[in-house]
Design a protein around this motif. Sequence first.
Motif, PDB file in Angstrom:
ATOM      1  N   ILE A 125       1.086  -1.328   0.079  1.00  0.00           N
ATOM      2  CA  ILE A 125      -0.164   0.149  -0.392  1.00  0.00           C
ATOM      3  C   ILE A 125       1.112   0.673  -0.353  1.00  0.00           C
ATOM      4  O   ILE A 125       1.789   1.093   1.429  1.00  0.00           O
ATOM      5  N   PRO A 126       1.324   2.336  -1.059  1.00  0.00           N
ATOM      6  CA  PRO A 126       1.635   2.940  -0.702  1.00  0.00           C
ATOM      7  C   PRO A 126       1.352   4.467   0.241  1.00  0.00           C
ATOM      8  O   PRO A 126       0.293   4.154   0.990  1.00  0.00           O
ATOM      9  N   GLY A 127       2.717   4.348   0.663  1.00  0.00           N
ATOM     10  CA  GLY A 127       2.989   5.137   1.727  1.00  0.00           C
ATOM     11  C   GLY A 127       2.939   5.267   3.059  1.00  0.00           C
ATOM     12  O   GLY A 127       3.306   5.586   3.778  1.00  0.00           O
ATOM     13  N   SER A 128       3.926   3.360   2.852  1.00  0.00           N
ATOM     14  CA  SER A 128       4.111   2.684   4.402  1.00  0.00           C
ATOM     15  C   SER A 128       4.973   1.900   3.630  1.00  0.00           C
ATOM     16  O   SER A 128       4.632   0.871   2.889  1.00  0.00           O
ATOM     17  N   PHE A 129       6.070   1.022   4.900  1.00  0.00           N
ATOM     18  CA  PHE A 129       6.402   0.322   4.522  1.00  0.00           C
ATOM     19  C   PHE A 129       6.711  -0.625   5.758  1.00  0.00           C
ATOM     20  O   PHE A 129       6.865   0.076   7.001  1.00  0.00           O
ATOM     21  N   ILE A 130       7.422  -1.572   5.001  1.00  0.00           N
ATOM     22  CA  ILE A 130       8.158  -2.168   7.122  1.00  0.00           C
ATOM     23  C   ILE A 130       9.329  -2.280   6.801  1.00  0.00           C
ATOM     24  O   ILE A 130      10.264  -2.515   5.790  1.00  0.00           O
ATOM     25  N   VAL A 131       9.684  -1.741   8.304  1.00  0.00           N
ATOM     26  CA  VAL A 131      11.144  -1.153   8.535  1.00  0.00           C
ATOM     27  C   VAL A 131      11.802  -2.113   9.209  1.00  0.00           C
ATOM     28  O   VAL A 131      12.801  -2.635   8.913  1.00  0.00           O
ATOM     29  N   ASP A 132      11.348  -2.909  10.041  1.00  0.00           N
ATOM     30  CA  ASP A 132      11.639  -4.141  10.811  1.00  0.00           C
ATOM     31  C   ASP A 132      10.284  -5.109  11.713  1.00  0.00           C
ATOM     32  O   ASP A 132       9.445  -4.957  11.726  1.00  0.00           O
ATOM     33  N   VAL A 133      11.146  -6.032  11.830  1.00  0.00           N
ATOM     34  CA  VAL A 133      10.084  -7.610  12.467  1.00  0.00           C
ATOM     35  C   VAL A 133      11.100  -7.392  13.972  1.00  0.00           C
ATOM     36  O   VAL A 133      11.817  -8.567  13.869  1.00  0.00           O
ATOM     37  N   ASP A 134      10.074  -7.428  14.923  1.00  0.00           N
ATOM     38  CA  ASP A 134      10.088  -8.410  16.267  1.00  0.00           C
ATOM     39  C   ASP A 134      10.056  -9.512  15.914  1.00  0.00           C
ATOM     40  O   ASP A 134       8.215  -9.276  17.118  1.00  0.00           O
ATOM     41  N   ARG A 135      10.061 -10.648  15.375  1.00  0.00           N
ATOM     42  CA  ARG A 135       8.886 -11.505  16.411  1.00  0.00           C
ATOM     43  C   ARG A 135       8.945 -12.632  16.852  1.00  0.00           C
ATOM     44  O   ARG A 135       7.920 -12.806  18.141  1.00  0.00           O
TER      45      ARG A 135
END
Length: 181
Positions: A125-135
């Motif tokens: 979705i434009p305007g956002s993205f995942i930088v990191d994931v803390d599983r």
Amino acid sequence: MSVEGRKIERQIRRYEFPLLLGLVITWMALWREFSLFTFIGGVVVAFVVMRVFYLPPVELAGRFNLWWCLRYVGYFFSQVAIASLEVAWIAVRPKPVPLRSIIAVRLRTNSDFIVTLVGLTISLIPGSFIVDVDRENQVLFLHVLNTPDQEAVEKMRREVAHIERLLIRTLGSREEVKLVG
């Protein structure tokens, strides 16, 4: 091999089948040819890749709800359209670039598969993205455009929670579906 060993091996093979199928389809798409020859070549390459680059099996809940899948797809495409217009407007308007934020969003699911799908959905979705994931703590860190105030940040958290809820209702286990209501 013991009876228990054979059971475990059958389970692993069952979980590997979707990966094998995906790799064969990718191989055929890369060659842009859907023939018996490319299918056999894809199977051979897929087996080699699966043995050389071993990944632990991803456990699926074993359920699929078509109604919730259609709702997810509809929501996804509507959000892509709306966000595309918003980002395009931000790009051409005469004002400076709006504030951006890194937002932490805690998920309710423990499923790696659903966490991955939520992350992919948000990133598409434009305007956002995942930088990191803390599983370990089930937290996604997102970079979000156009967050001038706390209300915009909370709106994004609600959107991620909604996407997670749609995916859990589509693919999640019965326990997860009860969790999201």
